[in-house]
Write an enzyme that holds these catalytic residues in place. Sequence first.
Site, PDB file in Angstrom:
ATOM      1  N   GLU A 152      -2.505  -9.484  -1.196  1.00  0.00           N
ATOM      2  CA  GLU A 152      -2.346  -8.192  -0.505  1.00  0.00           C
ATOM      3  C   GLU A 152      -1.452  -8.402   0.712  1.00  0.00           C
ATOM      4  OE1 GLU A 152      -5.994  -6.412   0.789  1.00  0.00           O
ATOM      5  OE2 GLU A 152      -5.031  -4.557   1.395  1.00  0.00           O
TER       6      GLU A 152
ATOM      7  N   ARG B 130      -0.412  -0.677  -4.458  1.00  0.00           N
ATOM      8  CA  ARG B 130      -1.733  -0.070  -4.464  1.00  0.00           C
ATOM      9  C   ARG B 130      -1.557   1.406  -4.146  1.00  0.00           C
ATOM     10  NH1 ARG B 130      -6.847  -0.573  -0.307  1.00  0.00           N
ATOM     11  NH2 ARG B 130      -5.708   1.140   0.738  1.00  0.00           N
TER      12      ARG B 130
ATOM     13  N   GLU C  47     -13.837  -8.419  -0.941  1.00  0.00           N
ATOM     14  CA  GLU C  47     -13.311  -8.485   0.442  1.00  0.00           C
ATOM     15  C   GLU C  47     -14.444  -8.425   1.468  1.00  0.00           C
ATOM     16  OE1 GLU C  47     -10.726  -5.026   0.453  1.00  0.00           O
ATOM     17  OE2 GLU C  47     -12.019  -4.148   1.961  1.00  0.00           O
TER      18      GLU C  47
ATOM     19  N   TRP D 248     -18.921   3.609   3.203  1.00  0.00           N
ATOM     20  CA  TRP D 248     -17.550   3.950   3.630  1.00  0.00           C
ATOM     21  C   TRP D 248     -16.571   3.125   2.839  1.00  0.00           C
ATOM     22  CZ3 TRP D 248     -13.733   0.815   5.900  1.00  0.00           C
ATOM     23  CH2 TRP D 248     -12.540   1.525   6.169  1.00  0.00           C
TER      24      TRP D 248
ATOM     25  N   HIS E   4       0.856  -1.193   0.000  1.00  0.00           N
ATOM     26  CA  HIS E   4       0.000   0.000   0.000  1.00  0.00           C
ATOM     27  C   HIS E   4       0.885   1.233   0.000  1.00  0.00           C
ATOM     28  CE1 HIS E   4      -4.075  -1.588   1.662  1.00  0.00           C
ATOM     29  NE2 HIS E   4      -3.502  -2.495   0.909  1.00  0.00           N
TER      30      HIS E   4
ATOM     31  N   HIS F  46     -13.168   1.416  -3.186  1.00  0.00           N
ATOM     32  CA  HIS F  46     -13.808   1.150  -1.889  1.00  0.00           C
ATOM     33  C   HIS F  46     -15.311   1.355  -1.955  1.00  0.00           C
ATOM     34  CE1 HIS F  46     -13.460   0.701   2.566  1.00  0.00           C
ATOM     35  NE2 HIS F  46     -12.374   0.062   2.192  1.00  0.00           N
TER      36      HIS F  46
ATOM     37  N   ASP G 240      -6.179  -5.718   9.337  1.00  0.00           N
ATOM     38  CA  ASP G 240      -7.254  -6.150  10.227  1.00  0.00           C
ATOM     39  C   ASP G 240      -7.644  -7.598   9.984  1.00  0.00           C
ATOM     40  OD1 ASP G 240      -8.293  -4.053   8.091  1.00  0.00           O
ATOM     41  OD2 ASP G 240      -9.770  -5.664   8.203  1.00  0.00           O
TER      42      ASP G 240
ATOM     43  N   ARG H 160     -11.406 -11.426  -4.272  1.00  0.00           N
ATOM     44  CA  ARG H 160     -10.793 -10.797  -3.098  1.00  0.00           C
ATOM     45  C   ARG H 160     -11.212 -11.476  -1.787  1.00  0.00           C
ATOM     46  NH1 ARG H 160      -7.151  -7.834  -1.833  1.00  0.00           N
ATOM     47  NH2 ARG H 160      -8.167  -6.133  -0.727  1.00  0.00           N
TER      48      ARG H 160
ATOM     49  N   TYR I 142     -10.756   7.630   2.612  1.00  0.00           N
ATOM     50  CA  TYR I 142     -10.373   6.246   2.845  1.00  0.00           C
ATOM     51  C   TYR I 142      -8.941   6.014   2.385  1.00  0.00           C
ATOM     52  CZ  TYR I 142      -9.226   1.606   1.757  1.00  0.00           C
ATOM     53  OH  TYR I 142      -8.522   0.458   1.685  1.00  0.00           O
TER      54      TYR I 142
ATOM     55  N   ASP J  40      -8.026   1.101  -5.121  1.00  0.00           N
ATOM     56  CA  ASP J  40      -9.232   0.638  -4.429  1.00  0.00           C
ATOM     57  C   ASP J  40     -10.254   1.775  -4.388  1.00  0.00           C
ATOM     58  OD1 ASP J  40      -9.647  -1.167  -1.242  1.00  0.00           O
ATOM     59  OD2 ASP J  40     -11.078  -0.547  -2.795  1.00  0.00           O
TER      60      ASP J  40
ATOM     61  N   HIS K 223      -7.717 -10.572   0.046  1.00  0.00           N
ATOM     62  CA  HIS K 223      -7.634  -9.478   1.014  1.00  0.00           C
ATOM     63  C   HIS K 223      -6.562  -9.840   2.054  1.00  0.00           C
ATOM     64  CE1 HIS K 223     -10.107  -6.905   4.082  1.00  0.00           C
ATOM     65  NE2 HIS K 223      -9.133  -6.218   3.575  1.00  0.00           N
TER      66      HIS K 223
ATOM     67  N   GLU L  12     -10.233  -2.000  -7.747  1.00  0.00           N
ATOM     68  CA  GLU L  12     -10.896  -2.793  -6.708  1.00  0.00           C
ATOM     69  C   GLU L  12     -12.178  -2.142  -6.223  1.00  0.00           C
ATOM     70  OE1 GLU L  12      -8.360  -3.592  -3.415  1.00  0.00           O
ATOM     71  OE2 GLU L  12      -9.996  -4.145  -2.115  1.00  0.00           O
TER      72      GLU L  12
HETATM   73  C1  CS2 Z   1      -9.162  -2.297   2.122  1.00  0.00           C
HETATM   74  C2  CS2 Z   1      -9.220  -2.655   3.565  1.00  0.00           C
HETATM   75  O1  CS2 Z   1      -7.211  -3.629   2.043  1.00  0.00           O
HETATM   76  C3  CS2 Z   1      -8.175  -3.174   1.387  1.00  0.00           C
HETATM   77  O2  CS2 Z   1      -8.381  -3.393   0.189  1.00  0.00           O
HETATM   78  O3  CS2 Z   1     -10.397  -2.281   1.471  1.00  0.00           O
HETATM   79  O4  CS2 Z   1      -8.212  -1.922   4.179  1.00  0.00           O
HETATM   80  C4  CS2 Z   1     -10.522  -2.375   4.275  1.00  0.00           C
HETATM   81  O5  CS2 Z   1     -10.794  -0.985   4.244  1.00  0.00           O
HETATM   82  C5  CS2 Z   1     -10.392  -2.856   5.705  1.00  0.00           C
HETATM   83  O6  CS2 Z   1     -10.061  -4.218   5.664  1.00  0.00           O
HETATM   84  C6  CS2 Z   1     -11.682  -2.647   6.467  1.00  0.00           C
HETATM   85  O7  CS2 Z   1     -11.530  -3.146   7.779  1.00  0.00           O
HETATM   86 MG    MG Z   2     -10.315  -3.019  -0.452  1.00  0.00          MG
END
Ligand code: CS2
Ligand code: MG
Length: 402
Positions: free
Chosen positions: A339, A147, A262, A402, A122, A212, A316, A283, A159, A210, A312, A236
């Site tokens: 990722e 990314r 994801e 979001w 990232h 999102h 987290d 994903r 985001y 992304d 993904h 994405e």
């Molecule tokens: C994101 C994530 O990694 C990604 O592609 O979309 O960071 C996503 O926002 C988080 O997993 C949400 O908890």
């Molecule tokens: Mg994502």
Amino acid sequence: MKIIDAKVIVCCPGRNFVTLKIFTDTGIYGLGDATLNGREKAVATYLEAYCIPALIGKDPRNIEDLWHYFYKGVYWKRGAVTMAAVSAIDMALWDIKAKSLNTPLYNLLGGKSRERVLVYAHATGKNLEQTIEDVGKKVENGFLAVRVQSGVPGLEKIYGVSKDDKPYEPAQKGLPKEESWDTAKYLNYAPKMFMKVREVFGDELHLLHDVHHRCTPIEAARLAKELEPFHLFWLEDPVTAELQEGLRRVRQHSTTPIAIGEVFNSVYDYTTLITEQLIDYIRMPLSHGGGITHLQKVVAFASIYHIQTGFHGATDLSPINLAASLHFDLAINNFGIQEYMPHEEVVQEVFTANYRYANGFLHIDDTPGIGVELNEDKAEQFPYQTACLPVNRKTDGTMFYW
Ligand code: CS2
Ligand code: MG
């Protein structure tokens, strides 16, 4: 072999993680990642109240039957919380099986189709200059795929962009924070960003982005078309894919590859996307999509339609999910990319992982099982802390994705 006990370990070494630990009468135990960002307690309760009592006494070797016990056997099927629990059970059972056969998990998934796993990093920045600088840092660190996310002129918070110099962590302590969004500003800016990134870094570097979930199908079609000259590796989540057929609009207008899923948790989220070849990458991760048992089926189904994986792997999802993903990535033929957001140092006090990064790839060792250890004493030193993902409003105040 019998399951004699199981427990859920919730800890917060920098961010919350939920881990299922299943014990057997042979002394072998398995670990599964049950982390669902911002909904950790829901998954922990589902496992403790409804799954663990039913696991006791079962033979952990019967993975396929147990998967259907916790999927078909449940009246209220699917959904993020339920399937995160099913995924964790499945992951732990595969961990037990591989440990009991004294072999790394990939050997049970068909063995190696490759020796290492291509990953993407990232890169973010509050503005274009910072973003370019961060892409440069990832290239210097050997990444072949990056990314790219950037602040959008005129939007205060967005985001994917860290507020400090730490890796981006979307969940924040306490109740959801509000972020704002303006699609028009974003759509005007994104092509300019990628034009500059290509100008500075050339054509070889794989670029990913992304959206999102924030465009309508026609907006996503415009964006994908305008990004075509920059040959993205993937775009994405261009739209929220509850409306799977919405992706037809994007496909009609662009050859930019699409990655989705994801936030998906079963094959049924994908059926139109796969059979109509509306996407190019899957994903949906092992820890949310039903574990190894279900993703084997989804990925095999997708391979018929020339669709590859791009699991993904944000911070987290725990090191257990990442290690299990790497075994899966090593074994399958239609692997695309993985990722890789490195977890903070403090996470490694609790989780001891068996993978290492080198020159754009992750490598996993031959530790039997998934190969990750969890230090329960350390985990206790990091108690759960309520943290939620943000909510997002358009600049006119309308609640948005979001
Ligand atoms: C994101 C994530 O990694 C990604 O592609 O979309 O960071 C996503 O926002 C988080 O997993 C949400 O908890
Ligand atoms: Mg994502």
